[in-house]
Design a protein around this motif. Structure first.
Motif, PDB file in Angstrom:
ATOM      1  N   PRO A 160       0.819  -1.210   0.000  1.00  0.00           N
ATOM      2  CA  PRO A 160       0.000   0.000   0.000  1.00  0.00           C
ATOM      3  C   PRO A 160       0.858   1.268   0.000  1.00  0.00           C
ATOM      4  O   PRO A 160       0.396   2.333  -0.398  1.00  0.00           O
ATOM      5  CB  PRO A 160      -0.810  -0.125   1.293  1.00  0.00           C
ATOM      6  CG  PRO A 160       0.011  -1.008   2.167  1.00  0.00           C
ATOM      7  CD  PRO A 160       0.743  -1.954   1.253  1.00  0.00           C
ATOM      8  N   ARG A 161       2.095   1.138   0.461  1.00  0.00           N
ATOM      9  CA  ARG A 161       3.064   2.233   0.404  1.00  0.00           C
ATOM     10  C   ARG A 161       4.448   1.617   0.508  1.00  0.00           C
ATOM     11  O   ARG A 161       4.602   0.434   0.835  1.00  0.00           O
ATOM     12  CB  ARG A 161       2.823   3.246   1.518  1.00  0.00           C
ATOM     13  CG  ARG A 161       2.879   2.663   2.922  1.00  0.00           C
ATOM     14  CD  ARG A 161       2.454   3.705   3.949  1.00  0.00           C
ATOM     15  NE  ARG A 161       2.546   3.189   5.306  1.00  0.00           N
ATOM     16  CZ  ARG A 161       1.601   2.477   5.888  1.00  0.00           C
ATOM     17  NH1 ARG A 161       0.498   2.179   5.233  1.00  0.00           N
ATOM     18  NH2 ARG A 161       1.752   2.059   7.128  1.00  0.00           N
ATOM     19  N   TRP A 162       5.460   2.424   0.267  1.00  0.00           N
ATOM     20  CA  TRP A 162       6.823   1.904   0.216  1.00  0.00           C
ATOM     21  C   TRP A 162       7.213   1.257   1.540  1.00  0.00           C
ATOM     22  O   TRP A 162       6.990   1.832   2.610  1.00  0.00           O
ATOM     23  CB  TRP A 162       7.801   3.037  -0.116  1.00  0.00           C
ATOM     24  CG  TRP A 162       9.192   2.527  -0.366  1.00  0.00           C
ATOM     25  CD1 TRP A 162       9.684   2.046  -1.521  1.00  0.00           C
ATOM     26  CD2 TRP A 162      10.242   2.433   0.608  1.00  0.00           C
ATOM     27  NE1 TRP A 162      10.990   1.658  -1.344  1.00  0.00           N
ATOM     28  CE2 TRP A 162      11.350   1.880  -0.054  1.00  0.00           C
ATOM     29  CE3 TRP A 162      10.335   2.753   1.965  1.00  0.00           C
ATOM     30  CZ2 TRP A 162      12.558   1.651   0.585  1.00  0.00           C
ATOM     31  CZ3 TRP A 162      11.536   2.532   2.614  1.00  0.00           C
ATOM     32  CH2 TRP A 162      12.634   1.975   1.920  1.00  0.00           C
ATOM     33  N   GLY A 163       7.770   0.039   1.432  1.00  0.00           N
ATOM     34  CA  GLY A 163       8.273  -0.632   2.612  1.00  0.00           C
ATOM     35  C   GLY A 163       7.256  -1.427   3.392  1.00  0.00           C
ATOM     36  O   GLY A 163       7.590  -2.061   4.410  1.00  0.00           O
ATOM     37  N   VAL A 164       6.011  -1.428   2.954  1.00  0.00           N
ATOM     38  CA  VAL A 164       4.949  -2.162   3.650  1.00  0.00           C
ATOM     39  C   VAL A 164       4.337  -3.167   2.693  1.00  0.00           C
ATOM     40  O   VAL A 164       4.077  -2.840   1.533  1.00  0.00           O
ATOM     41  CB  VAL A 164       3.855  -1.204   4.159  1.00  0.00           C
ATOM     42  CG1 VAL A 164       2.711  -1.986   4.809  1.00  0.00           C
ATOM     43  CG2 VAL A 164       4.443  -0.197   5.142  1.00  0.00           C
TER      44      VAL A 164
END
Length: 120
Positions: free
Chosen positions: A101-105
């Protein structure tokens, strides 16, 4: 929140074909592996086929040479073309998407399931 909308299930005679579709909507930063699973009455859910963002698809031995999984990243959609259907393919088919859903997740989401019945 990401949601999956499945379509294409139904009743088909042995030897027939169906094409399942699963479209993702919502906040998606990047797509990961997309897959189809199925669950027959009284059995555990099993992987039918999966396809990574790049690379080769993976299939259960029972569906190799009969089913083909594909994806359209521009449409956030995964497909399952099912040919030469057998009564043993009768099950509820579920779509699964791994995504960020977003960077790193990373996360994953399941579709609601679509019934496939193979019967004469």
């Amino acid at each position: 929140q990401v949601q999956l909308a499945e379509s294409g299930g139904g009743l088909v005679q042995p030897g027939g074909s169906l094409r399942l579709s699963c479209a993702a909507s919502g906040r998606i930063f990047s797509l990961g592996v997309m897959g189809w699973y199925r669950q027959a009455p009284g059995k555990q859910r099993e992987l039918v086929a999966s396809i990574p963002n790049s690379g080769s698809a993976n299939y259960a031995d029972s569906v190799k040479a009969r089913f083909t999984i594909s994806r359209d990243n521009a449409k956030n959609t995964v497909y399952l073309q099912m040919n030469s259907l057998e009564p043993e393919d009768t099950a509820i088919y579920y779509c699964n998407l791994k995504f960020s859903p977003r960077w790193g997740v990373t996360s994953d989401v399941w579709g609601q399931g679509t019934q496939v019945t193979v019967s004469s």
